[in-house]
Design a protein around this motif. Structure first.
Motif, short mmCIF file in Angstrom:
data_model
loop_
_atom_site.label_atom_id
_atom_site.label_comp_id
_atom_site.label_asym_id
_atom_site.label_seq_id
_atom_site.Cartn_x
_atom_site.Cartn_y
_atom_site.Cartn_z
N PRO A 93 0.83 -1.20 0.00
CA PRO A 93 0.00 0.00 0.00
C PRO A 93 0.86 1.25 0.00
CG PRO A 93 0.06 -0.99 2.18
CD PRO A 93 0.76 -1.95 1.26
N GLY A 94 0.47 2.24 -0.73
CA GLY A 94 1.20 3.50 -0.77
C GLY A 94 0.47 4.54 0.06
N ALA A 105 1.91 3.29 -5.55
CA ALA A 105 2.44 2.93 -4.24
C ALA A 105 3.89 3.36 -4.07
CB ALA A 105 2.31 1.42 -4.01
N SER A 138 7.21 0.65 3.29
CA SER A 138 6.06 1.28 2.63
C SER A 138 5.69 2.62 3.24
CB SER A 138 4.85 0.35 2.68
OG SER A 138 4.48 0.10 4.02
#
Length: 299
Positions: A5-6, A206, A274
C-alpha cells in the motif's frame, strides 16, 4: 505478486488553472469519458524540449490511433526556458488526450516524472523520454508482459538482443554508471536508467510517493524500492538510438547520479519500506486528478 500500500500525501504546491486560448475543454477532450479510465498513461518529463518533443507527441498519437487504444499523454514541463509549453498546447485540439503540467522552475527529472505519475489515470503507466530514443512501437511487447502480470517492465540498452545506436562517450559513461548501480544497488539489473519503463498503476501509485530523489537517479531508487517491496521487475532488450539535444551534462550529472545512488541505501534504511517521508519536498506529490487538458502550474 504483492503490491504494497502507498501512503497518500498532499503536495504543498496546489494546482491552479492557467488560461490559454488552446484550452477550451469539451467532453471529447476527456480521455476518461465513456468507457472509463484509459488503459495507458504516457508520462513525459520535458526540459527545454521544443526541438524534439513535437515529433514524439505526433508519433505517440499515431500509435494510439492505429491501435484504437484508450490512452492519455501527460507532459510535465520542468521549468523550460524555450517553447516547450507552446509545443504542447498547440497540439491540444489535434490530440485531445494530451495534458500539460508546468513547473515555474526546474525541479529535476525525478520530480517531473513523480508529478506526472500522480496525475495518471491509466491502468498501465509508461515513463517515456521526450526524445523518443526508443520507438513507441516497442510498447507492444511491454504491454503484453504487463497484461500477463508483471508489475514493472524496464527497457535495457545493454541486455542480450538489444539494438542500440549510441554515441561512444555517452555509451561508455552510461555503462560505467550502470555497472555501479548493478554492483551497489540492483544486482542483475543491467540498465536502470533507460527512458522506457512500464508500470502497473497500483505499483506506480504505491512506489512514487516514497521517492526521496528528484534528479536523474530516481530510476535507481524506484527499482530499489520495488525489489524490496516484492514487485516483479522484468528487463527487456529494446531498440535505441541516441537523439542529439540531450540535456544530460555528462560529467556533472553523472557525478551527481553517483552521489545520489550512493545515498539510496541510507535514505531507505528504515525497515518499514512502505512508509514514505511525509515532509519530503522534492518529488512524489499526489496531485488532484483533472478531467480535461488544461495547463496546470504548481505554485
Amino acid at each position: 505478486m504483492r503490491v504494497s500500500p502507498g501512503a497518500n500525501t498532499t503536495d504543498r504546491h496546489a494546482l491552479r488553472m492557467a488560461p490559454h486560448p488552446c484550452e477550451s475543454p469539451s467532453p471529447a477532450c476527456n480521455p476518461s469519458d465513456g468507457d472509463g479510465a484509459p488503459e495507458l498513461t504516457v508520462v513525459i518529463p520535458a526540459f527545454d524540449e521544443e526541438q524534439r518533443l513535437g515529433a514524439t507527441l505526433d508519433r505517440i498519437a499515431s500509435y494510439f490511433a492505429a491501435r484504437a487504444m484508450r490512452a492519455e499523454i501527460i507532459v510535465v514541463d520542468d521549468g523550460s526556458r524555450d517553447g516547450t509549453r507552446h509545443c504542447v498546447t498547440r497540439r491540444f485540439e489535434k490530440i485531445p488526450a494530451l495534458r500539460l503540467v508546468s513547473f515555474g522552475e526546474n525541479r529535476g527529472k525525478g520530480a517531473a516524472v513523480a508529478t506526472g505519475v500522480a496525475q495518471a489515470t491509466g491502468q498501465f503507466i509508461l515513463l517515456y523520454d521526450a526524445d523518443s530514443a526508443a520507438p513507441i512501437e516497442e510498447l507492444d511487447r511491454f504491454l503484453d508482459g504487463a497484461r500477463r502480470g508483471a508489475a514493472i517492465l524496464i527497457g535495457s540498452r545493454y541486455a542480450t538482443g538489444m539494438r542500440a545506436e549510441r554515441n561512444r562517450i555517452r555509451s561508455l559513461t552510461g555503462r560505467i554508471y550502470a555497472g555501479f548501480v548493478s554492483t551497489w544497488l540492483l544486482p542483475g539489473i543491467r540498465d536502470s536508467q533507460c527512458g522506457f519503463k512500464l508500470l502497473r498503476k497500483a505499483a506506480a501509485k504505491a512506489l512514487f510517493p516514497q521517492l526521496r530523489l528528484s534528479g536523474f537517479a530516481f530510476d535507481a531508487e524506484l527499482l530499489f524500492l520495488a525489489r524490496h517491496q516484492g514487485y516483479s521487475v522484468v528487463e527487456l532488450p529494446i531498440a535505441w538510438h541516441d537523439v542529439p539535444g540531450s540535456k544530460l551534462r555528462l560529467f556533472r550529472d553523472t557525478m551527481l547520479m553517483l552521489r545520489d545512488t550512493w545515498k539510496i541505501r541510507r535514505l531507505h534504511r528504515d525497515p518499514f519500506w512502505s512508509t514514505p517521508d511525509p515532509d519530503r519536498a522534492e518529488c512524489g506529490a499526489s496531485l488532484p486528478a483533472v478531467s480535461h487538458p488544461h495547463v496546470h502550474e504548481p505554485e
